[in-house]
Design a protein around this motif. Structure first.
Motif, short mmCIF file in Angstrom:
data_model
loop_
_atom_site.label_atom_id
_atom_site.label_comp_id
_atom_site.label_asym_id
_atom_site.label_seq_id
_atom_site.Cartn_x
_atom_site.Cartn_y
_atom_site.Cartn_z
N LYS A 44 0.82 -1.20 0.00
CA LYS A 44 0.00 0.00 0.00
C LYS A 44 0.86 1.26 0.00
CE LYS A 44 -3.77 -2.12 2.70
NZ LYS A 44 -4.47 -2.09 4.00
N ILE A 45 0.33 2.32 -0.57
CA ILE A 45 0.95 3.64 -0.49
C ILE A 45 0.28 4.38 0.66
CG2 ILE A 45 1.42 5.81 -1.68
CD1 ILE A 45 2.90 3.42 -2.84
N ARG A 46 1.05 4.76 1.66
CA ARG A 46 0.52 5.43 2.84
C ARG A 46 0.93 6.89 2.84
NH1 ARG A 46 1.05 0.14 4.31
NH2 ARG A 46 -0.62 -0.65 5.63
N LEU A 47 -0.04 7.74 3.13
CA LEU A 47 0.20 9.18 3.11
C LEU A 47 -0.22 9.80 4.45
CD1 LEU A 47 -1.37 10.01 -0.39
CD2 LEU A 47 1.04 9.51 0.13
N ASP A 48 0.59 10.73 4.92
CA ASP A 48 0.23 11.59 6.04
C ASP A 48 -0.16 12.93 5.45
OD1 ASP A 48 0.88 9.73 8.17
OD2 ASP A 48 2.97 10.05 7.61
N VAL A 49 -1.43 13.29 5.58
CA VAL A 49 -1.99 14.45 4.89
C VAL A 49 -2.34 15.54 5.90
CG1 VAL A 49 -3.77 15.27 3.32
CG2 VAL A 49 -2.93 12.91 3.13
N VAL A 50 -1.78 16.74 5.69
CA VAL A 50 -2.10 17.90 6.52
C VAL A 50 -3.01 18.81 5.70
CG1 VAL A 50 -1.18 19.90 7.75
CG2 VAL A 50 0.10 17.75 7.73
N VAL A 51 -4.13 19.22 6.30
CA VAL A 51 -5.09 20.10 5.62
C VAL A 51 -5.08 21.46 6.31
CG1 VAL A 51 -7.49 20.45 4.94
CG2 VAL A 51 -6.52 18.14 4.96
N THR A 52 -4.87 22.51 5.54
CA THR A 52 -4.78 23.85 6.11
C THR A 52 -5.68 24.83 5.35
OG1 THR A 52 -2.87 24.33 4.71
CG2 THR A 52 -2.42 23.54 6.94
N PRO A 53 -6.18 25.86 6.05
CA PRO A 53 -6.85 26.97 5.38
C PRO A 53 -5.80 27.94 4.86
CG PRO A 53 -6.89 27.32 7.73
CD PRO A 53 -6.21 26.00 7.51
N LYS A 54 -6.22 29.08 4.34
CA LYS A 54 -5.25 30.07 3.84
C LYS A 54 -4.35 30.57 4.96
CE LYS A 54 -7.87 31.66 -0.18
NZ LYS A 54 -8.52 32.82 -0.87
N SER A 55 -4.88 30.64 6.17
CA SER A 55 -4.09 31.00 7.34
C SER A 55 -4.69 30.29 8.53
CB SER A 55 -4.07 32.51 7.56
OG SER A 55 -5.38 33.00 7.81
N GLY A 56 -3.84 29.96 9.50
CA GLY A 56 -4.32 29.29 10.68
C GLY A 56 -3.81 27.87 10.80
N PRO A 57 -4.16 27.20 11.89
CA PRO A 57 -3.65 25.86 12.17
C PRO A 57 -4.29 24.81 11.28
CG PRO A 57 -5.27 26.49 13.82
CD PRO A 57 -5.04 27.70 12.95
N PRO A 58 -3.74 23.59 11.27
CA PRO A 58 -4.32 22.50 10.49
C PRO A 58 -5.77 22.22 10.90
CG PRO A 58 -2.11 21.93 11.19
CD PRO A 58 -2.47 23.20 11.90
N VAL A 59 -6.53 21.73 9.94
CA VAL A 59 -7.96 21.51 10.13
C VAL A 59 -8.21 20.07 10.58
CG1 VAL A 59 -10.21 21.46 8.98
CG2 VAL A 59 -8.53 23.25 8.42
N SER A 60 -9.01 19.91 11.62
CA SER A 60 -9.41 18.59 12.09
C SER A 60 -10.88 18.35 11.77
CB SER A 60 -9.16 18.47 13.60
OG SER A 60 -9.95 19.42 14.30
N GLY A 61 -11.36 17.16 12.07
CA GLY A 61 -12.78 16.87 11.94
C GLY A 61 -13.26 16.48 10.56
N LEU A 62 -12.35 16.31 9.60
CA LEU A 62 -12.77 15.90 8.27
C LEU A 62 -13.01 14.39 8.22
CD1 LEU A 62 -10.32 18.05 6.10
CD2 LEU A 62 -12.70 18.57 6.71
N GLN A 63 -13.82 13.96 7.27
CA GLN A 63 -14.16 12.55 7.11
C GLN A 63 -13.55 12.00 5.83
OE1 GLN A 63 -15.88 11.13 9.66
NE2 GLN A 63 -15.82 13.18 10.61
N GLN A 64 -13.55 10.67 5.70
CA GLN A 64 -12.96 10.04 4.53
C GLN A 64 -13.60 10.53 3.24
OE1 GLN A 64 -12.46 5.77 4.72
NE2 GLN A 64 -12.74 5.52 2.51
N GLN A 65 -14.91 10.75 3.26
CA GLN A 65 -15.59 11.19 2.03
C GLN A 65 -15.20 12.59 1.61
OE1 GLN A 65 -17.07 10.13 4.81
NE2 GLN A 65 -18.79 11.43 5.46
N ASP A 66 -14.49 13.32 2.46
CA ASP A 66 -14.03 14.67 2.10
C ASP A 66 -12.77 14.63 1.23
OD1 ASP A 66 -16.05 15.97 3.59
OD2 ASP A 66 -14.90 15.69 5.44
N PHE A 67 -12.15 13.46 1.09
CA PHE A 67 -10.85 13.36 0.41
C PHE A 67 -10.96 12.57 -0.88
CE2 PHE A 67 -9.84 14.13 4.82
CZ PHE A 67 -8.73 14.93 4.78
N THR A 68 -10.19 13.02 -1.86
CA THR A 68 -9.98 12.25 -3.09
C THR A 68 -8.49 12.20 -3.38
OG1 THR A 68 -12.09 13.03 -3.98
CG2 THR A 68 -10.58 11.98 -5.51
#
Length: 342
Positions: A44-68
């Motif tokens: 498997k290819i494993r990724l550590d993904v950080v999600v950020t807005p234009k400014s501010g800390p990383p975003v939590s609370g996202l679900q699998q269906q939010d990612f492609t």
């Protein structure tokens, strides 16, 4: 006379000497990586993904269906998904003080800034950390990991700066030797950390490595390409993200390298490797303490995602990776690609 055959021969011989060192390390990397406890060899290819807005800390609370996830622009089926937050993340951090590529005064300043960081919040570190020193004698990791910043600060105070056996103004000879030491150290430290379970963060405090230039022959291009593939695979399989702090601007070497003829010496720059691993290359300003905190902010919230790579792969075939988030204003950052190993 830049076109002098003797000078070109000298440059090529020095480049060959540099390129040989990481290639010698390659079997050690492969052998030790095969015993990594991080993941079973399931392909498997494993990724550590950080999600950020234009400014501010990383975003939590996202679900699998939010990612492609896209592999060479083709959407992939996500096999595993986990949202990770803050101190619950099993992360080890190594901070590297690069005494090879900076002067004595700057090294002292780096140490004071790192010491300031270690004593922040009365020394309570969010993740276990270790200190490593890159000197003219190579890479040296101090003792074991600790979550006590005050203890690490005491270790830092007891460690001495290495003696400079390489002249920093020694021209091409000095640049090649420092680049040899730096690349060999990255391979050794990466191999060491890849054998440990869980995610690893390496924060390399340095102005960057010497940037060599010159005409390359086909053999040298192949050697550089092999090193690019090896370090990319080592960091990916070892679940290591590299960050560079206090670096200079490095030019346009971030383009994907899909074949040996595209390889350049600049593709092995510290900042390029860091960015392609999914980390940051922080260049503006001298607040190293703030830079380290910015790097570690990525661990406050991130997402572990895996997918199965295509079956019809060729060895060392480059795959460009993209992760899209189905919410406006958010950007996902992860490693930029991988090389297939069918």
């Amino acid at each position: 006379m830049s076109g002098c055959p003797v000078k070109r021969m000298f440059i090529n011989s020095r480049l060959n000497l540099f390129l040989l060192v990481p290639l010698i390390c390659t079997p050690q990397v492969s052998a030790r990586q095969s015993h990594s406890q991080t993941h079973p060899g399931d392909g498997k290819i494993r990724l550590d993904v950080v999600v950020t807005p234009k400014s501010g800390p990383p975003v939590s609370g996202l679900q699998q269906q939010d990612f492609t996830v896209f592999d060479n622009k083709a959407p992939q089926t996500i096999l595993t998904f986990q949202a990770v937050r803050g101190r619950e993340a099993p992360i080890d951090v190594v901070i590297v003080l690069d005494d090879v590529n900076i002067g004595f005064a700057n090294a002292a300043y780096e140490r004071s800034e790192i010491d300031k960081f270690l004593r922040t919040d009365r020394g309570h570190l969010a993740h276990p950390m270790a200190l490593a020193f890159l000197t003219d004698d190579g890479i040296r990791v101090l003792d074991e990991f600790s979550s006590d910043g005050n203890e690490l600060s005491a270790r830092l105070d007891k460690s001495s700066l290495g003696l400079h056996s390489i002249r920093r103004s020694g021209g091409l000879d000095s640049d090649v030797e420092r680049l040899q030491i730096s690349m060999k150290a990255l391979f050794e430290l990466g191999t060491r950390e890849a054998a440990r379970p869980g995610r690893k963060i390496i924060i390399w405090v340095s102005p960057g490595w010497p940037l060599l230039s010159g005409m390359l022959d086909a053999t040298q291009e192949q050697q550089i390409f092999r090193n690019i593939v090896n370090i990319s695979t080592l960091l990916r399989e070892g679940q290591i993200t590299l960050y560079s702090v206090g670096t200079r601007n490095w030019g346009d070497y971030l383009k994907e390298v899909g074949k040996p003829s595209q390889a350049q010496m600049g593709n092995l720059e510290l900042q390029v490797i860091a960015t392609q691993s999914g980390g940051l290359a922080l260049t503006s300003g001298n607040d190293i303490t703030a830079f380290i905190k910015q790097c570690l902010a990525d661990t406050q919230a991130y997402y572990e995602i895996s997918f199965a790579p295509p079956l019809d792969q060729q060895r060392d075939e480059y795959h460009r990776l993209e992760v899209h988030v189905a919410k406006p204003g958010l950007t996902a950052r992860t490693r930029q690609g991988y090389y297939s190993e069918p």
